[in-house]
Scaffold this active site. Structure first.
Site, PDB file in Angstrom:
ATOM      1  N   TYR A  67       0.833  -1.201   0.000  1.00 50.27           N
ATOM      2  CA  TYR A  67       0.000   0.000   0.000  1.00 50.27           C
ATOM      3  C   TYR A  67       0.870   1.255   0.000  1.00 50.27           C
ATOM      4  CZ  TYR A  67      -2.855   3.794   1.830  1.00 50.27           C
ATOM      5  OH  TYR A  67      -3.471   5.006   2.001  1.00 50.27           O
ATOM      6  N   GLY A  74      -5.496   5.683   0.241  1.00 51.52           N
ATOM      7  CA  GLY A  74      -6.854   5.764   0.748  1.00 51.52           C
ATOM      8  C   GLY A  74      -7.840   5.051  -0.145  1.00 51.52           C
TER       9      GLY A  74
END
Length: 545
Positions: A67, A74
């Site tokens: 990520y 997000g």
């Protein structure tokens, strides 16, 4: 077991504070932020960062999805990003989140935020290069202080906005503080011969995705709050002397044996130290004897004889002791957070664990809660101070002192009547500063659907502390006025006399009505600087806990 204020860290008194990710203390942060004590990174932390970074880069280049490194952020996590865009991805993240607004943090506050972020990254689980750690340490040592707006953090995915303004300066963008004013970063770095860094895999995310703004500000506020509670006890000691109260409520048995809350024990011990040698305090036996004299119609030395005083003069260890215990809990939580890796994702390759941890250590709920607790506790400290002031000013409660401590002709002069109003108003204002930690509002496409508002909570605690300095200032000035009017100076304890003298060095006796605002601000500034604590400590025959 007592609950004294924290002792100064050994490292904070030396020339250098060592950042190792595991042993930083609140006082260390304050020393670096306020006193500009030098800092260095532990060699073990640099080695750990080097190993972690190498293994992390191997993980990314092997094709493992991470990520914020190979994905968007997000709600845009489903969008993949090529690894050859690493610098652009991190740079864009910092730029887009440099959206803070409002007044800037002061230089000490920004330095505290920077110190908190450095120690979190020095833990070694954020997988940043050693060069980035060294750059943050260089900033602290060279006085390179980011200009950080105070507003804009939700305290959930970390303090994104304020930390982005900090991170931008590492890239050579944004603003730095010089003499309290923002100056373009590039101009300052060029003058110092510092070349901006290009942020690599995850480094922009690691810089902004953490709780360091609320934690750094919280450290400074807690350090100041400990001084404030001790100064509240010092002023209280002077007031109970001047009102000729009983020393009975402070005797150790009622606390050490009967109700052993650590803060209560420490507060009672302080009050015994602070009032030792007083010729004004009454023992319980004195009060019984005077009560008997009054009943038999014999003359007494007081306008009223009470075996037990009102709560504001008798329940001090119970009230301020609870404040102490709350501050201790807040202090301990802040130190845990200071020594935590609080960004996402985290990498434990150096520990032999290859799995990347995708979690939520950036969530500021622990800090948000304790800063709200501190706000509540400090609000009650202000309530107690204002009620004690009222007992000095109200002729029906003040043991024979004139109404509002008027020195001249009452009616023509109003004395401290006007000075009480700001104290009362500030107590009311403090009560309007409600909890921030329960004010969650979803954001980021409902990805951040439960947020902590931790930085708001830290700012609230700071605001109540500031208000309390003025509330306490009114009480301190009123106490000095009472000592003069009653001609009680000779009977004061050594600490009481030292505190009285410290006040009179700055603010003269109010012999007739005059402008009071300046007097209050002068006394408040002295309290903010810890000058009352210093005067009392020098005169006390034992430590002020």
């Amino acid at each position: 077991m007592m609950c004294p204020a924290p002792a100064l860290s050994a490292t904070a008194t030396d020339a250098t504070v060592v950042f190792d990710g595991g042993n930083l203390r609140v006082d260390d942060v304050c020393a670096v932020a306020r006193q500009e004590v030098g800092c260095e990174i532990a060699e073990a932390s640099l080695k750990r960062a080097q190993v972690s970074r190498r293994q992390f880069e191997d993980t990314v280049t092997s094709g493992t999805p991470v990520y914020g490194v190979t994905t968007g952020y997000g709600e845009m996590i489903y969008m993949l990003v090529d690894t050859d865009k690493e610098v652009e991805l991190q740079t864009n993240l910092v730029r887009s989140h440099s959206a803070g607004v409002g007044p800037l943090f002061t230089e000490p506050e920004s330095r505290a935020i920077l110190a908190a972020r450095l120690n979190s990254l020095a833990k070694g689980y954020s997988a940043v290069r050693p060069e980035l750690l060294e750059r943050l340490a260089l900033y602290l040592n060279e006085g390179v202080t980011p200009a950080i707006p105070q507003m804009g953090s939700l305290g959930a995915s970390g303090d994104l906005a304020p930390l982005a303004h900090m991170a931008a300066t590492v890239m050579g963008e944004g603003y730095l503080l010089r003499d309290g004013e923002p100056v373009e970063t590039g101009t300052v770095l060029r003058s110092l011969g510092i070349t901006p860094l290009r942020l690599r895999f995850k480094e922009g995310l690691a810089l902004i995705n953490g709780t360091s703004a609320m934690t750094g500000l919280g450290c400074l506020t807690m350090s100041a709050a400990w001084d404030q509670v001790r100064q509240a006890e010092i002023i209280t000691g002077l007031v109970v002397e001047l009102l000729r109260c009983s020393a009975g409520p402070f005797q150790p048995e009622g606390h050490d044996l009967a109700r052993p809350h650590p803060g209560q024990i420490a507060c009672a011990a302080n009050l015994r130290t602070l009032t030792r040698g007083s010729g004004l305090l009454r023992s319980h036996a004195d009060l019984r004897r005077e009560a008997a004299d009054s009943k038999e119609g014999r003359p007494v030395t007081r306008t009223g004889v009470y075996i037990q005083k009102a709560y504001s003069l008798r329940a001090i260890p119970q009230i301020l002791g609870a404040v102490r215990d709350t501050l201790r809990h807040t202090h301990d939580t802040l130190e845990t957070e200071l020594n935590s890796a609080n960004d996402n994702p985290l990498f434990f390759g150096g520990e032999g664990i290859e799995e990347v941890f995708h979690g939520a250590n950036f969530h500021g709920q622990p800090v948000a809660f304790v800063m709200d607790y501190a706000t509540i506790a400090l609000t009650q400290l202000g309530v107690l101070s204002e009620r004690q002031t009222n007992r000095l000013l109200n002729r029906h409660l003040s043991d024979g002192l004139p109404e509002f401590l008027v020195a001249g002709e009452p009616g023509l002069n109003s004395g401290f009547a006007g000075a009480q109003y700001p104290a009362t108003a500030l107590v009311a204002e403090n009560r309007t500063i409600g909890p921030a930690s329960t004010q969650s509002i979803p954001s980021n496409g409902d990805n951040q659907d439960v947020v902590s508002m931790g930085l708001i909570a830290a700012r609230h605690a700071r605001r109540v502390w500031e208000n309390n300095n003025r509330i306490l200032a009114v009480e301190l000035l009123a106490a000095a006025q009472a000592a003069d009017i009653a001609d009680s100076r000779a009977g004061l304890s050594p600490v009481g006399r030292a505190v009285y003298d410290a006040v009179r060095e700055k603010v003269p006796f109010v012999d007739r009505d005059r402008w009071m605002s300046d007097d209050i601000e002068v006394a408040a500034a002295a309290l903010a600087a810890g000058e009352v604590l210093a005067a009392a400590s020098a005169a006390a025959d034992g430590p002020i806990l």
